[in-house]
Write an enzyme that holds these catalytic residues in place. Structure first.
Site, PDB file in Angstrom:
ATOM      1  N   ARG A 169       1.770  -6.084  -4.482  1.00  0.00           N
ATOM      2  CA  ARG A 169       0.419  -6.641  -4.582  1.00  0.00           C
ATOM      3  C   ARG A 169       0.463  -8.137  -4.857  1.00  0.00           C
ATOM      4  O   ARG A 169      -0.347  -8.891  -4.315  1.00  0.00           O
ATOM      5  CB  ARG A 169      -0.367  -5.893  -5.665  1.00  0.00           C
ATOM      6  CG  ARG A 169      -0.815  -4.521  -5.193  1.00  0.00           C
ATOM      7  CD  ARG A 169      -1.432  -3.659  -6.260  1.00  0.00           C
ATOM      8  NE  ARG A 169      -1.916  -2.409  -5.667  1.00  0.00           N
ATOM      9  CZ  ARG A 169      -2.380  -1.379  -6.352  1.00  0.00           C
ATOM     10  NH1 ARG A 169      -2.436  -1.446  -7.676  1.00  0.00           N
ATOM     11  NH2 ARG A 169      -2.787  -0.282  -5.734  1.00  0.00           N
ATOM     12  N   TYR A 226      -4.006  -3.630   2.990  1.00  0.00           N
ATOM     13  CA  TYR A 226      -2.895  -2.804   2.504  1.00  0.00           C
ATOM     14  C   TYR A 226      -2.521  -3.106   1.057  1.00  0.00           C
ATOM     15  O   TYR A 226      -2.993  -4.063   0.465  1.00  0.00           O
ATOM     16  CB  TYR A 226      -1.696  -2.844   3.434  1.00  0.00           C
ATOM     17  CG  TYR A 226      -1.012  -4.142   3.759  1.00  0.00           C
ATOM     18  CD1 TYR A 226      -1.178  -5.312   3.044  1.00  0.00           C
ATOM     19  CD2 TYR A 226      -0.125  -4.173   4.843  1.00  0.00           C
ATOM     20  CE1 TYR A 226      -0.510  -6.474   3.382  1.00  0.00           C
ATOM     21  CE2 TYR A 226       0.561  -5.325   5.188  1.00  0.00           C
ATOM     22  CZ  TYR A 226       0.367  -6.474   4.445  1.00  0.00           C
ATOM     23  OH  TYR A 226       1.044  -7.610   4.784  1.00  0.00           O
ATOM     24  N   GLU A 227      -1.696  -2.221   0.502  1.00  0.00           N
ATOM     25  CA  GLU A 227      -1.338  -2.226  -0.925  1.00  0.00           C
ATOM     26  C   GLU A 227      -2.570  -2.068  -1.820  1.00  0.00           C
ATOM     27  O   GLU A 227      -2.633  -2.612  -2.915  1.00  0.00           O
ATOM     28  CB  GLU A 227      -0.564  -3.493  -1.306  1.00  0.00           C
ATOM     29  CG  GLU A 227       0.663  -3.753  -0.484  1.00  0.00           C
ATOM     30  CD  GLU A 227       1.616  -2.567  -0.448  1.00  0.00           C
ATOM     31  OE1 GLU A 227       1.594  -1.742  -1.385  1.00  0.00           O
ATOM     32  OE2 GLU A 227       2.371  -2.449   0.529  1.00  0.00           O
ATOM     33  N   GLY A 228      -3.527  -1.288  -1.354  1.00  0.00           N
ATOM     34  CA  GLY A 228      -4.767  -1.075  -2.091  1.00  0.00           C
ATOM     35  C   GLY A 228      -5.821  -2.028  -1.601  1.00  0.00           C
ATOM     36  O   GLY A 228      -5.709  -3.244  -1.794  1.00  0.00           O
ATOM     37  N   GLN A 234      -8.927  -3.047  -5.628  1.00  0.00           N
ATOM     38  CA  GLN A 234      -8.459  -4.039  -6.597  1.00  0.00           C
ATOM     39  C   GLN A 234      -9.579  -4.412  -7.571  1.00  0.00           C
ATOM     40  O   GLN A 234      -9.344  -4.551  -8.781  1.00  0.00           O
ATOM     41  CB  GLN A 234      -7.962  -5.301  -5.873  1.00  0.00           C
ATOM     42  CG  GLN A 234      -6.829  -5.068  -4.894  1.00  0.00           C
ATOM     43  CD  GLN A 234      -5.630  -4.393  -5.510  1.00  0.00           C
ATOM     44  OE1 GLN A 234      -5.190  -4.764  -6.590  1.00  0.00           O
ATOM     45  NE2 GLN A 234      -5.100  -3.389  -4.831  1.00  0.00           N
TER      46      GLN A 234
END
Length: 596
Positions: free
Chosen positions: A296, A440-442, A447
């Site tokens: 992240r 991506y990555e949340g 977030q």
């Protein structure tokens, strides 16, 4: 053809004046870090990025990756040779532990190179980037035998790594995964299932690929509490480190994507593949989060990188493209038109881009020092404070950083007008590549929810209070009246954030939808203040340098001018964002789903 030049001078300023890189000699890995060493590393790294990686960015995007009938994948032309140069230069092991063959430099130096690599060729950077995250997970939860077998070749770059979370039926809600791990008599596990969106899942750059795979074991709870993490090599590895037979893992297809075409985003099929438990059974999500948290931060850096690459090319265009006359009279009287950089609206977009990229670079590197301190400081209190701060700021760096990075890339495309929409100029690639960083990555909505739902109140709000105290303390300490242009609006913006936190405490508990509806607005407020804090630090450092007779006064004056822009035109947005937050969830949630 777009170009890229690593912003070494600006980075060196930030590392010294804002991040305080040279003030931590008692922390392992910092003692040998001198200004001369750092400048040499950054210059060489920047040269590699501008001369080797950047020329491959546009053609790599146009060619993309190729999957062959046997399931193998080849990267675009030139990538294999560039990757070998990357490995030969030791760039993959820059921050890795010396015990595993790395150079042991601080994470902060690695964060700088992440930016340069992502700005010059984001798709290329994802091959070694994912591998660094896999190494971190193995290093933290792996057995001594697993570390000894897998980490040295991964640090050198002969092997790469991936993270396998997402499946067709689940993304954020990992409790829905169906991939299964069956125990075998010899202590190994048989992994069966399908994973999607696996970056660098299959390619021809390295000899082996080490997949870290989330799966559920027999009898495990059918929730996130039942997830375990497994190490699944593409090729089996002998006790002596030699490669053996192909494992039961293959690339079923490559995703056809909007951007990052030169990185192979794969559907991975696990058909009874041999895997090894990594860490404790049913503790896999915590182990995978070691990768995800690092990723992240890396994705936030990607947002900065694409914005800076787009900005550099927009500036070049604006200085040379002649259209119309300045509103205040001709600035190029010998020509038929003035360069478009004289026009206020073009300047607005370029100054917004500059204020974001330089401010975000400062926030990333200031935060990167916190990562180093949290990992290695010999002082428990320093480790605790650093961990609290980086935990709080990670969703802001990822979410706000990539939201703004995409906006900047789009505005820089706008500077080129019609040419920005034409593929040969390359601006469309910066926009398309920047877009994935918001997903991506949340996703960035996740977030924002993580920030307001978890991070603000974590450990009794200790990290939040520490950050608010540091920002407020620096404002109070900035007594030089020449800094009033930023201390006043930053203080007001900080007040909006504090009021927002209070509103969330009062209204988010009674109705969680209030927190959900205002989370993105709050994250943006906090991002503005976080960058404003950095601009306060940079403005103070620039003034001090000018007072001391700076060798490059133009550089310092440019810092002050950009700080004034950010203070006058960006920080005031927090009041409107606060109004959005305090509007609550009613207008968001009122309409029944069937009426959409």
């Amino acid at each position: 053809m777009p170009r890229y030049t690593a912003p070494v001078k600006d980075t060196l300023f930030v590392l010294d004046a804002v991040a305080g890189l040279y003030h931590h000699g008692n922390v392992p890995g910092f003692a040998s870090v001198s200004p001369d060493l750092v400048e040499a590393v950054l210059n060489e790294g920047g040269k590699f990025c501008s001369e080797v990686l950047a020329p491959l960015n546009l053609p790599g995007d146009r060619q993309g990756c190729t999957r062959h009938p046997d399931g193998s994948v080849t990267a675009p032309d030139g990538f294999r040779d560039a990757y070998q140069q990357f490995c030969d230069g030791g760039w993959g092991g820059l921050i890795a532990d010396e015990h595993h063959g790395g150079q042991g430099l601080p994470y902060t130096i690695g964060a700088v190179l992440q930016e340069y690599i992502a700005a010059s060729n984001m798709a290329f950077g994802m091959y070694p980037g994912l591998s660094e995250g896999a190494q971190a997970a193995i290093d933290v939860v792996g057995t001594p035998e697993q570390k000894a077998k897998y980490l040295p070749p991964m640090v050198h770059g002969r092997w790469t790594g991936t993270m396998n979370l997402t499946e067709p039926q689940c993304g954020t809600d990992l409790g829905l995964i169906r991939t299964r791990a069956e125990p075998q008599a010899d202590g190994r596990w048989s992994i069966t299932g399908t994973k999607i969106f696996i970056s660098a899942g299959e390619h021809d750059l390295s000899e082996n690929i080490i997949h870290l795979v989330l799966a559920k074991t027999p009898g495990a709870p059918d929730s996130v509490k039942g997830i375990s993490l497994f190490l699944v090599p593409k090729f089996m590895v002998g006790d002596d480190g030699s490669l053996g037979a192909r494992n039961g893992v293959s690339c079923g297809s490559i995703e056809h994507k909007m951007g990052i075409h030169a990185n192979a985003t794969c559907v991975m099929n696990y058909d009874g593949a041999t895997g090894y438990l990594l860490g404790e059974e049913m503790k896999g999500l915590a182990a995978m989060f070691i990768m995800m948290n690092a990723a992240r931060l890396g994705v936030g850096i990607q947002g900065l990188a694409q914005a800076d690459a787009a900005y550099q090319n927009a500036v070049d265009y604006a200085k040379n493209r002649q259209q119309g006359r300045s509103l205040t009279g001709a600035k190029n009287p010998d020509g038929k038109a003035d360069p478009i950089i004289v026009h206020p609206d073009v300047r607005r977009m370029l100054m917004d881009a500059r204020s974001y990229t330089e401010g975000m670079r400062a926030l990333v590197l200031w935060s990167a020092i916190r990562v180093d301190l949290a990992r290695k400081s010999p002082e428990p209190e320093a480790r605790e404070l650093a961990d609290d701060l980086i935990s709080l700021l990670t969703p802001v760096i990822k979410g706000y950083g990539t939201d703004r990075g995409y906006e900047v890339a789009t505005n820089c495309q706008q500077v080129l007008g019609g040419h920005g929409y034409i593929a040969e100029w390359g601006m469309d690639q910066f926009v398309r590549d920047a877009r994935i960083a918001m997903i991506y990555e949340g996703t960035n909505g996740i977030q924002a929810l993580d920030l307001v739902g978890r991070k603000l109140g974590a450990k009794g709000g200790r990290g939040t209070q520490a950050w608010l105290g540091q920002v407020g303390g620096d404002i109070a300490a900035a007594t030089d009246e020449r800094l009033a242009f930023i201390t006043a609006p930053l203080s007001a913006a900080l007040g909006d954030v504090q009021a927002g936190i209070l509103w969330l405490l009062q209204n988010g508990m009674t109705n969680p939808d209030n927190a959900g509806a205002g989370a993105t607005a709050f994250m943006r407020m906090m991002g503005h203040v976080a960058l404003g804090h950095m601009w306060l630090k940079m403005a103070g450092a620039a003034l001090a340098a000018l007072d001391a007779g700076a060798a490059d006064p133009d550089f310092m004056q440019a810092k002050l001018t950009t700080a004034r822009f950010f203070a006058a035109r960006v920080l005031p947005e927090t009041s409107g964002l606060r109004a959005q937050l305090e509007a609550g969830a009613e207008t968001v949630m009122a309409m029944p789903a069937e009426m959409f």
